[in-house]
Write a protein that holds these residues in place. Structure first.
Motif, PDB file in Angstrom:
ATOM      1  N   VAL A  37      -7.399   2.985  34.050  1.00  0.00           N
ATOM      2  CA  VAL A  37      -6.882   1.791  35.134  1.00  0.00           C
ATOM      3  C   VAL A  37      -7.382   0.275  34.495  1.00  0.00           C
ATOM      4  CG1 VAL A  37      -6.626   0.424  37.415  1.00  0.00           C
ATOM      5  CG2 VAL A  37      -6.708   2.567  37.374  1.00  0.00           C
ATOM      6  N   SER A  38      -6.686  -0.389  33.748  1.00  0.00           N
ATOM      7  CA  SER A  38      -7.022  -1.656  33.622  1.00  0.00           C
ATOM      8  C   SER A  38      -6.725  -2.548  34.435  1.00  0.00           C
ATOM      9  CB  SER A  38      -6.182  -1.969  31.941  1.00  0.00           C
ATOM     10  OG  SER A  38      -6.230  -3.783  31.841  1.00  0.00           O
ATOM     11  N   GLN A  39      -8.656  -3.340  35.141  1.00  0.00           N
ATOM     12  CA  GLN A  39      -7.825  -4.521  35.888  1.00  0.00           C
ATOM     13  C   GLN A  39      -7.278  -6.043  35.510  1.00  0.00           C
ATOM     14  OE1 GLN A  39     -12.196  -5.220  37.341  1.00  0.00           O
ATOM     15  NE2 GLN A  39     -12.411  -2.855  37.208  1.00  0.00           N
ATOM     16  N   GLN A  40      -7.573  -6.314  34.274  1.00  0.00           N
ATOM     17  CA  GLN A  40      -6.517  -6.984  33.651  1.00  0.00           C
ATOM     18  C   GLN A  40      -4.923  -7.244  33.368  1.00  0.00           C
ATOM     19  OE1 GLN A  40      -8.595 -10.215  32.336  1.00  0.00           O
ATOM     20  NE2 GLN A  40      -6.597 -10.426  32.556  1.00  0.00           N
ATOM     21  N   GLU A  41      -4.941  -5.369  33.447  1.00  0.00           N
ATOM     22  CA  GLU A  41      -3.278  -5.026  33.366  1.00  0.00           C
ATOM     23  C   GLU A  41      -2.664  -5.849  34.622  1.00  0.00           C
ATOM     24  OE1 GLU A  41      -2.624  -2.163  31.171  1.00  0.00           O
ATOM     25  OE2 GLU A  41      -2.545  -2.258  30.050  1.00  0.00           O
ATOM     26  N   ILE A  42      -3.930  -5.548  36.000  1.00  0.00           N
ATOM     27  CA  ILE A  42      -3.752  -5.136  37.186  1.00  0.00           C
ATOM     28  C   ILE A  42      -3.175  -7.394  37.500  1.00  0.00           C
ATOM     29  CG2 ILE A  42      -4.144  -5.131  39.669  1.00  0.00           C
ATOM     30  CD1 ILE A  42      -4.958  -2.847  39.110  1.00  0.00           C
ATOM     31  N   ALA A  43      -4.809  -7.937  37.106  1.00  0.00           N
ATOM     32  CA  ALA A  43      -4.359  -8.961  37.244  1.00  0.00           C
ATOM     33  C   ALA A  43      -3.509 -10.065  36.784  1.00  0.00           C
ATOM     34  CB  ALA A  43      -5.917  -9.206  36.829  1.00  0.00           C
ATOM     35  N   ASP A  44      -2.729  -9.916  35.714  1.00  0.00           N
ATOM     36  CA  ASP A  44      -1.571 -10.311  35.178  1.00  0.00           C
ATOM     37  C   ASP A  44      -0.452 -10.085  36.284  1.00  0.00           C
ATOM     38  OD1 ASP A  44      -2.977 -11.406  32.771  1.00  0.00           O
ATOM     39  OD2 ASP A  44      -3.004  -9.647  31.514  1.00  0.00           O
ATOM     40  N   THR A  45      -0.063  -9.176  36.109  1.00  0.00           N
ATOM     41  CA  THR A  45       0.986  -8.907  36.744  1.00  0.00           C
ATOM     42  C   THR A  45       0.488  -9.153  38.183  1.00  0.00           C
ATOM     43  OG1 THR A  45       0.961  -6.309  35.836  1.00  0.00           O
ATOM     44  CG2 THR A  45       2.110  -6.581  38.317  1.00  0.00           C
ATOM     45  N   ILE A  46      -0.524  -9.393  39.124  1.00  0.00           N
ATOM     46  CA  ILE A  46      -0.237  -9.436  40.852  1.00  0.00           C
ATOM     47  C   ILE A  46      -0.106 -11.376  40.380  1.00  0.00           C
ATOM     48  CG2 ILE A  46      -0.685  -7.009  41.506  1.00  0.00           C
ATOM     49  CD1 ILE A  46      -3.252  -8.075  42.503  1.00  0.00           C
ATOM     50  N   GLY A  47      -0.767 -12.077  39.561  1.00  0.00           N
ATOM     51  CA  GLY A  47      -1.084 -13.207  39.709  1.00  0.00           C
ATOM     52  C   GLY A  47      -2.984 -13.910  40.199  1.00  0.00           C
ATOM     53  N   VAL A  48      -3.961 -12.888  40.173  1.00  0.00           N
ATOM     54  CA  VAL A  48      -5.567 -13.032  40.605  1.00  0.00           C
ATOM     55  C   VAL A  48      -6.233 -13.095  39.447  1.00  0.00           C
ATOM     56  CG1 VAL A  48      -4.824 -12.390  42.534  1.00  0.00           C
ATOM     57  CG2 VAL A  48      -5.563 -11.114  40.931  1.00  0.00           C
ATOM     58  N   THR A  49      -7.498 -13.626  39.337  1.00  0.00           N
ATOM     59  CA  THR A  49      -8.154 -12.782  38.150  1.00  0.00           C
ATOM     60  C   THR A  49      -8.845 -11.247  37.820  1.00  0.00           C
ATOM     61  OG1 THR A  49     -10.282 -13.397  39.093  1.00  0.00           O
ATOM     62  CG2 THR A  49      -8.905 -15.528  38.396  1.00  0.00           C
ATOM     63  N   SER A  50      -9.237 -10.810  36.711  1.00  0.00           N
ATOM     64  CA  SER A  50      -9.511  -9.780  36.952  1.00  0.00           C
ATOM     65  C   SER A  50     -10.742 -10.057  37.605  1.00  0.00           C
ATOM     66  CB  SER A  50     -10.037  -9.674  35.267  1.00  0.00           C
ATOM     67  OG  SER A  50     -10.906  -7.728  35.413  1.00  0.00           O
ATOM     68  N   GLN A  51     -11.635 -10.803  37.753  1.00  0.00           N
ATOM     69  CA  GLN A  51     -12.819 -10.727  38.972  1.00  0.00           C
ATOM     70  C   GLN A  51     -12.549 -10.502  40.319  1.00  0.00           C
ATOM     71  OE1 GLN A  51     -16.507 -10.524  38.174  1.00  0.00           O
ATOM     72  NE2 GLN A  51     -16.195 -10.048  40.254  1.00  0.00           N
ATOM     73  N   ALA A  52     -11.533 -10.709  40.654  1.00  0.00           N
ATOM     74  CA  ALA A  52     -10.753 -10.779  42.192  1.00  0.00           C
ATOM     75  C   ALA A  52     -10.372  -9.206  42.146  1.00  0.00           C
ATOM     76  CB  ALA A  52      -9.492 -11.410  42.355  1.00  0.00           C
ATOM     77  N   VAL A  53      -9.642  -8.665  41.620  1.00  0.00           N
ATOM     78  CA  VAL A  53      -9.138  -7.157  41.255  1.00  0.00           C
ATOM     79  C   VAL A  53     -10.494  -6.470  41.199  1.00  0.00           C
ATOM     80  CG1 VAL A  53      -8.290  -5.531  39.750  1.00  0.00           C
ATOM     81  CG2 VAL A  53      -6.767  -7.356  39.969  1.00  0.00           C
ATOM     82  N   SER A  54     -11.290  -7.166  40.485  1.00  0.00           N
ATOM     83  CA  SER A  54     -12.726  -6.169  40.912  1.00  0.00           C
ATOM     84  C   SER A  54     -13.548  -5.791  41.937  1.00  0.00           C
ATOM     85  CB  SER A  54     -14.167  -6.528  39.779  1.00  0.00           C
ATOM     86  OG  SER A  54     -15.252  -5.745  39.529  1.00  0.00           O
ATOM     87  N   ASN A  55     -13.205  -7.389  42.336  1.00  0.00           N
ATOM     88  CA  ASN A  55     -14.001  -6.656  44.218  1.00  0.00           C
ATOM     89  C   ASN A  55     -13.014  -6.279  45.021  1.00  0.00           C
ATOM     90  OD1 ASN A  55     -15.843  -8.718  42.680  1.00  0.00           O
ATOM     91  ND2 ASN A  55     -15.336 -10.897  43.880  1.00  0.00           N
ATOM     92  N   TYR A  56     -11.863  -6.388  45.223  1.00  0.00           N
ATOM     93  CA  TYR A  56     -10.802  -5.778  45.677  1.00  0.00           C
ATOM     94  C   TYR A  56     -11.634  -4.312  45.526  1.00  0.00           C
ATOM     95  CZ  TYR A  56      -8.330  -9.778  47.361  1.00  0.00           C
ATOM     96  OH  TYR A  56      -7.785 -10.679  48.544  1.00  0.00           O
ATOM     97  N   LEU A  57     -11.170  -3.898  44.112  1.00  0.00           N
ATOM     98  CA  LEU A  57     -10.896  -2.424  44.344  1.00  0.00           C
ATOM     99  C   LEU A  57     -12.097  -1.848  44.478  1.00  0.00           C
ATOM    100  CD1 LEU A  57     -10.210  -2.156  39.875  1.00  0.00           C
ATOM    101  CD2 LEU A  57      -9.179  -0.543  42.072  1.00  0.00           C
ATOM    102  N   GLN A  58     -13.723  -2.475  45.024  1.00  0.00           N
ATOM    103  CA  GLN A  58     -14.429  -2.482  45.023  1.00  0.00           C
ATOM    104  C   GLN A  58     -14.441  -1.896  46.366  1.00  0.00           C
ATOM    105  OE1 GLN A  58     -17.834  -0.753  43.723  1.00  0.00           O
ATOM    106  NE2 GLN A  58     -17.621  -0.116  46.355  1.00  0.00           N
ATOM    107  N   GLU A  59     -13.572  -2.784  47.632  1.00  0.00           N
ATOM    108  CA  GLU A  59     -12.952  -2.648  48.869  1.00  0.00           C
ATOM    109  C   GLU A  59     -12.697  -1.935  48.806  1.00  0.00           C
ATOM    110  OE1 GLU A  59     -11.283  -5.640  51.240  1.00  0.00           O
ATOM    111  OE2 GLU A  59     -12.730  -7.318  49.609  1.00  0.00           O
ATOM    112  N   LEU A  60     -11.167  -1.212  48.197  1.00  0.00           N
ATOM    113  CA  LEU A  60     -10.369   0.129  47.776  1.00  0.00           C
ATOM    114  C   LEU A  60     -11.287   0.782  48.655  1.00  0.00           C
ATOM    115  CD1 LEU A  60      -7.567  -1.458  46.116  1.00  0.00           C
ATOM    116  CD2 LEU A  60      -7.700  -1.304  48.593  1.00  0.00           C
ATOM    117  N   VAL A  61     -12.162   1.128  47.390  1.00  0.00           N
ATOM    118  CA  VAL A  61     -13.650   2.464  47.809  1.00  0.00           C
ATOM    119  C   VAL A  61     -14.054   2.319  48.569  1.00  0.00           C
ATOM    120  CG1 VAL A  61     -15.465   3.438  45.845  1.00  0.00           C
ATOM    121  CG2 VAL A  61     -13.015   2.238  44.513  1.00  0.00           C
TER     122      VAL A  61
END
Length: 275
Positions: A37-61
């Motif tokens: 999983v590339s956090q940057q690719e997800i960020a680009d796809t849904i329109g948020v920052t890479s850091q935001a994806v990282s934070n959400y990933l931790q919540e999902l974990v």
């Protein structure tokens, strides 16, 4: 309409907060890309920052919706899949509710005004000459509310329909015309065609041989192109149609008429002439 206004079984956490909506999107992206999983690719796809994806990933974990298998490697858990399914079902139910019960209430149809109509006035509906007509006043079985002003013979927008417009469906009489290789228009009795044409609202022709028959019978076709659908629609709107069609196009028309339960009769022009 607020989310709280919909039935409880249609509630979706995704619709109740931006955070839940973002978590849903990220979980979908993880499910599609796992395990790498590339956090940057997800960020680009849904329109948020890479850091935001990282934070959400931790919540999902932390929610046990995602397992972290190593750096950049994540997999959706059974709990995560169950949450995706439940939220997707809720979204589909909500979309269906909006489409069928909300948008349906504000659909606007168009009719021809038979007299002066004011916006907000309830009118009576009739079908005439293949077109919906609106008459000022609530005097018929089918009514609607005008959403525009209109003078007689102008178009008027309608909504809030009640009742059913009562009218008889039209019928189709089909005259089969031989192809030019088999004698063409000369094989058809024009006096019989003219008699049929006078008894119908519209004359439709499919094929050059059929046009020639209409001309020889001193009738100008009302419909010459797209006759398979046009003839069917005209009959469904209450018009009787005489269809002159070249023999090799006959089945295309009759199949459609039969499929839409339109009453029709096929007349063989050659046999008709011999009577």
């Amino acid at each position: 309409m607020m989310v709280d206004d919909i039935p409880a079984d249609r509630h979706s956490a995704v619709l109740q907060s931006k955070r839940n909506a973002t978590k849903y999107q990220i979980l979908v992206e993880i499910a599609e890309r796992q395990p790498a999983v590339s956090q940057q690719e997800i960020a680009d796809t849904i329109g948020v920052t890479s850091q935001a994806v990282s934070n959400y990933l931790q919540e999902l974990v932390d929610d046990d919706y995602v397992d972290k298998r190593g750096r950049g490697r994540y997999e959706v858990t059974k709990e995560g899949v169950d949450w995706l399914i439940s939220e997707t079902d809720a979204l589909e139910a909500f979309a269906s509710h909006v489409s069928e019960e909300i948008i349906g209430r504000v659909d606007v149809e168009t009719a021809i005004a038979t007299g002066a109509i004011e916006e907000g006035e309830r009118v009576s509906l009739t079908m005439r000459d293949g077109y919906l007509h609106a008459t000022p006043g609530e005097v018929g079985d089918a009514t609607a509310v005008a959403v525009t002003d209109a003078s007689a013979d102008e178009d008027v927008g309608l909504t809030d329909f009640e009742g059913v417009v009562d009218y008889e469906l039209g019928t189709v009489t089909v005259v089969s015309v031989p192809t030019v290789q088999n004698g063409g228009s000369g094989q058809v009795a024009t006096d019989i065609v003219a008699e049929h044409a006078d008894a119908h609202d519209l004359v439709a022709t499919a094929g050059i041989e059929a046009v020639a028959v209409a001309h020889r019978a001193d009738h100008s076709p009302d419909i010459q192109f797209g006759t398979v659908d046009a003839v069917r629609e005209a009959a469904q709107k209450g018009l009787d149609v005489l269809l002159l069609t070249v023999a090799d196009r006959l089945s295309a028309h009759t199949d459609t008429l039969r499929e839409h339960n339109v009453t029709y009769e096929v007349v063989d022009g050659q046999r008709e002439r011999a009577r």
